[in-house]
Design an enzyme around this catalytic site. Structure first.
Site, PDB file in Angstrom:
ATOM      1  N   CYS A 130       3.897   3.104  -0.643  1.00 24.91           N
ATOM      2  CA  CYS A 130       3.198   3.249   0.639  1.00 24.91           C
ATOM      3  C   CYS A 130       4.131   3.268   1.850  1.00 24.91           C
ATOM      4  O   CYS A 130       3.993   4.106   2.745  1.00 24.91           O
ATOM      5  CB  CYS A 130       2.141   2.161   0.786  1.00 24.91           C
ATOM      6  SG  CYS A 130       2.755   0.513   0.442  1.00 24.91           S
ATOM      7  N   HIS A 243       0.554  -1.063   7.563  1.00 26.13           N
ATOM      8  CA  HIS A 243       1.965  -1.482   7.631  1.00 26.13           C
ATOM      9  C   HIS A 243       2.603  -0.924   8.915  1.00 26.13           C
ATOM     10  O   HIS A 243       2.204   0.138   9.405  1.00 26.13           O
ATOM     11  CB  HIS A 243       2.754  -0.903   6.451  1.00 26.13           C
ATOM     12  CG  HIS A 243       2.424  -1.493   5.115  1.00 26.13           C
ATOM     13  ND1 HIS A 243       1.604  -2.580   4.934  1.00 26.13           N
ATOM     14  CD2 HIS A 243       2.847  -1.135   3.866  1.00 26.13           C
ATOM     15  CE1 HIS A 243       1.529  -2.862   3.635  1.00 26.13           C
ATOM     16  NE2 HIS A 243       2.270  -1.996   2.969  1.00 26.13           N
TER      17      HIS A 243
HETATM   18  N1  LIG Z   1      -2.674  -1.899  -1.846  1.00 26.08           N
HETATM   19  C1  LIG Z   1      -1.867  -0.988  -1.397  1.00 26.08           C
HETATM   20  O1  LIG Z   1      -1.636  -0.875  -0.185  1.00 26.08           O
HETATM   21  C2  LIG Z   1      -1.187  -0.028  -2.323  1.00 26.08           C
HETATM   22  C3  LIG Z   1      -0.483   1.030  -1.753  1.00 26.08           C
HETATM   23  C4  LIG Z   1       0.162   1.941  -2.586  1.00 26.08           C
HETATM   24  C5  LIG Z   1       0.083   1.797  -3.937  1.00 26.08           C
HETATM   25  N2  LIG Z   1      -0.592   0.746  -4.468  1.00 26.08           N
HETATM   26  C6  LIG Z   1      -0.626   0.652  -5.920  1.00 26.08           C
HETATM   27  O2  LIG Z   1      -1.948   0.938  -6.373  1.00 26.08           O
HETATM   28  C7  LIG Z   1      -2.247   0.140  -7.507  1.00 26.08           C
HETATM   29  C8  LIG Z   1      -3.497  -0.692  -7.225  1.00 26.08           C
HETATM   30  O3  LIG Z   1      -3.271  -1.510  -6.099  1.00 26.08           O
HETATM   31  P1  LIG Z   1      -4.444  -2.289  -5.361  1.00 26.08           P
HETATM   32  O4  LIG Z   1      -3.830  -2.814  -4.122  1.00 26.08           O
HETATM   33  O5  LIG Z   1      -5.661  -1.437  -5.287  1.00 26.08           O
HETATM   34  O6  LIG Z   1      -4.673  -3.507  -6.373  1.00 26.08           O
HETATM   35  P2  LIG Z   1      -5.981  -4.417  -6.584  1.00 26.08           P
HETATM   36  O7  LIG Z   1      -6.781  -4.498  -5.345  1.00 26.08           O
HETATM   37  O8  LIG Z   1      -5.470  -5.670  -7.177  1.00 26.08           O
HETATM   38  O9  LIG Z   1      -6.814  -3.614  -7.689  1.00 26.08           O
HETATM   39  C9  LIG Z   1      -6.351  -3.445  -9.007  1.00 26.08           C
HETATM   40  C10 LIG Z   1      -7.303  -2.566  -9.787  1.00 26.08           C
HETATM   41  O10 LIG Z   1      -6.780  -2.359 -11.100  1.00 26.08           O
HETATM   42  C11 LIG Z   1      -7.740  -2.805 -12.070  1.00 26.08           C
HETATM   43  N3  LIG Z   1      -7.040  -3.346 -13.232  1.00 26.08           N
HETATM   44  C12 LIG Z   1      -6.167  -4.374 -13.270  1.00 26.08           C
HETATM   45  N4  LIG Z   1      -5.741  -4.563 -14.539  1.00 26.08           N
HETATM   46  C13 LIG Z   1      -6.366  -3.644 -15.313  1.00 26.08           C
HETATM   47  C14 LIG Z   1      -6.347  -3.343 -16.689  1.00 26.08           C
HETATM   48  N5  LIG Z   1      -5.588  -4.019 -17.550  1.00 26.08           N
HETATM   49  N6  LIG Z   1      -7.116  -2.326 -17.129  1.00 26.08           N
HETATM   50  C15 LIG Z   1      -7.886  -1.635 -16.279  1.00 26.08           C
HETATM   51  N7  LIG Z   1      -7.951  -1.873 -14.947  1.00 26.08           N
HETATM   52  C16 LIG Z   1      -7.190  -2.874 -14.470  1.00 26.08           C
HETATM   53  C17 LIG Z   1      -8.541  -3.867 -11.348  1.00 26.08           C
HETATM   54  O11 LIG Z   1      -9.775  -4.044 -12.008  1.00 26.08           O
HETATM   55  P3  LIG Z   1     -10.599  -5.452 -11.889  1.00 26.08           P
HETATM   56  O12 LIG Z   1     -11.231  -5.455 -10.525  1.00 26.08           O
HETATM   57  O13 LIG Z   1     -11.573  -5.318 -12.988  1.00 26.08           O
HETATM   58  O14 LIG Z   1      -9.606  -6.555 -12.059  1.00 26.08           O
HETATM   59  C18 LIG Z   1      -8.684  -3.208  -9.972  1.00 26.08           C
HETATM   60  O15 LIG Z   1      -9.638  -2.176 -10.028  1.00 26.08           O
HETATM   61  C19 LIG Z   1      -0.992  -0.681  -7.799  1.00 26.08           C
HETATM   62  O16 LIG Z   1      -0.208  -0.006  -8.740  1.00 26.08           O
HETATM   63  C20 LIG Z   1      -0.297  -0.734  -6.460  1.00 26.08           C
HETATM   64  O17 LIG Z   1       1.097  -0.888  -6.581  1.00 26.08           O
HETATM   65  C21 LIG Z   1      -1.242  -0.156  -3.688  1.00 26.08           C
END
Ligand SMILES: NC(=O)c1ccc[n+]([C@@H]2O[C@H](COP(=O)([O-])OP(=O)(O)OC[C@H]3O[C@@H](n4cnc5c(N)ncnc54)[C@H](OP(=O)(O)O)[C@@H]3O)[C@@H](O)[C@H]2O)c1
EC number: 1.2.1.11
Length: 343
Positions: A130, A243
């Site tokens: 990001c 950010h």
């Molecule tokens: N947040 C940001 O600003 C951002 C920016 C760029 C990239 N990212 C990337 O995007 C991804 C998600 O980030 P996020 O911030 O959205 O995280 P998050 O809010 O913690 O959400 C994680 C998601 O993944 C699911 N999940 C976790 N473990 C799993 C498994 N074993 N099998 C299937 N689904 C699973 C969770 O499901 P449950 O709800 O069922 O646990 C939830 O839907 C990460 O790789 C992160 O590095 C995030």
């Protein structure tokens, strides 16, 4: 009749996943069928899409059958396990995690910067980190006019960068501190409310954390230039969403700030926010929910005649993740780069 596509969101319940859902609806993405996948914890829940309650399904091999596009945002481990399965079943995976970003055969794309890289995909396309996406949007338009030699970045990263649970944790910590209680840190390593700390991604032997090295390596890959020298210091701050980044740029030759301002005012995905009279420049609260990266405080670096300083804020869940991924999907459709489609 225009084509529509079978889409799956892997990680639909997360911070990025729910933003993906909102964007697919608000951008009227041509959807024939939508599958929402998450962990076993979420099975039984539903999420709303276009007024309809869609059930969350567990991730299984069958879940990727009859899917054209997988928008993956469930962490690197989940992507490593399931991306190959989805590709083998005929889908193109646009992955938000860091699992494949530096793989030589996986394009790493910011559509405003290197859309041409999509043509070489072999089933997986990576969405950059990001902070990297936000920085490239502001630096690329200048780099195209005069090559950047060196970038020095300092980031001020919001809690939501660590996911939906980290955002809730900061709210709870803030309430606890205001009520005279001790803040509890479970998702992030230290209390973030009324505090800040260097980014919590793993430290490497270089003394840089992984987030900092992502900015270095991913920017070089996206720009197609290994020569640019880049250094970064990444910090988490108690902001809920969006950010901020202080960027110092050193060019081959002097870059007039007014010229940079004129270029950035026309740059795709960038909105110039500068009111020197009122000291009004980009702020996370104004960047939140916006598609554009807000850029301002463009000024001559008084320590270097070829240097420029600028300041930016961008919604990292939106342009830093979900929007960039949806734009990549739209690019694949526009350029006819999807393996299978339904009429
Ligand atoms: N947040 C940001 O600003 C951002 C920016 C760029 C990239 N990212 C990337 O995007 C991804 C998600 O980030 P996020 O911030 O959205 O995280 P998050 O809010 O913690 O959400 C994680 C998601 O993944 C699911 N999940 C976790 N473990 C799993 C498994 N074993 N099998 C299937 N689904 C699973 C969770 O499901 P449950 O709800 O069922 O646990 C939830 O839907 C990460 O790789 C992160 O590095 C995030």
């Amino acid at each position: 009749m225009s084509k529509s596509y079978r889409v799956a969101i892997l990680g639909a319940t997360g911070a990025v996943g729910t933003e993906l859902l909102e964007l697919l609806e608000s951008r009227n993405f041509p959807i024939a069928n939508l599958k929402l996948l998450a962990s076993e914890r979420s099975v039984g829940k539903t999420l709303k899409f276009k007024g309809e309650n869609i059930p969350i399904e567990p991730v299984t091999e069958q879940a990727f059958e009859n899917v054209d596009i997988v928008l993956a945002s469930a962490g690197g481990g989940t992507s490593k396990t399931w991306a190959g399965v989805a590709v083998a079943k005929g889908a193109v995976v646009i992955d938000n995690s860091s699992a494949f970003r530096m793989h030589p055969e996986v394009p790493l794309i910011v559509p405003e910067v290197n859309p041409q890289a999509a043509a070489s995909h072999k089933g997986i396309i990576a969405n950059p980190n990001c902070t990297t996406i936000l920085m490239t949007l502001a630096v690329w338009p200048l780099h195209k006019i005069k090559p950047v030699k060196r970038i020095v970045a300092a980031t001020y990263q919001s809690a939501s960068g660590a996911g939906a649970k980290a955002m809730e944790e900061v709210k709870t910590q803030t309430r606890d501190i205001l009520q005279g209680k001790q803040p509890v840190a479970e998702v992030l390593p230290y209390p973030l409310a009324f505090n800040l700390f260097p980014h919590n991604s793993p430290l490497t032997d270089l003394g840089y954390c992984e987030e900092e090295l992502k900015m270095v390596n991913e920017t070089r890959k996206i720009f197609g230039s290994q020569e640019i020298r880049i250094t970064a210091t990444c910090v988490r701050v108690p902001v809920l969403r969006a950010h901020s980044e202080a960027i110092n740029l050193e060019f081959e030759t002097p870059f007039n700030p007014d010229e940079a301002r004129a270029i950035l005012s026309q740059a795709p995905g960038v909105k110039l926010v500068e009111d020197w009279q009122t000291n009004h420049f980009p702020m996370p609260i104004e960047a939140s929910g916006q598609d554009e990266v807000l850029v301002g405080r463009i000024r001559q670096d008084i320590s270097h005649h070829c240097g420029l300083e600028l300041w930016l804020c961008g919604d990292q869940i939106r342009k830093g993740a979900a929007l960039n991924a949806v734009q990549i999907a739209e690019l694949l459709i526009e350029k006819n780069l999807l393996q299978s489609t339904t009429a």
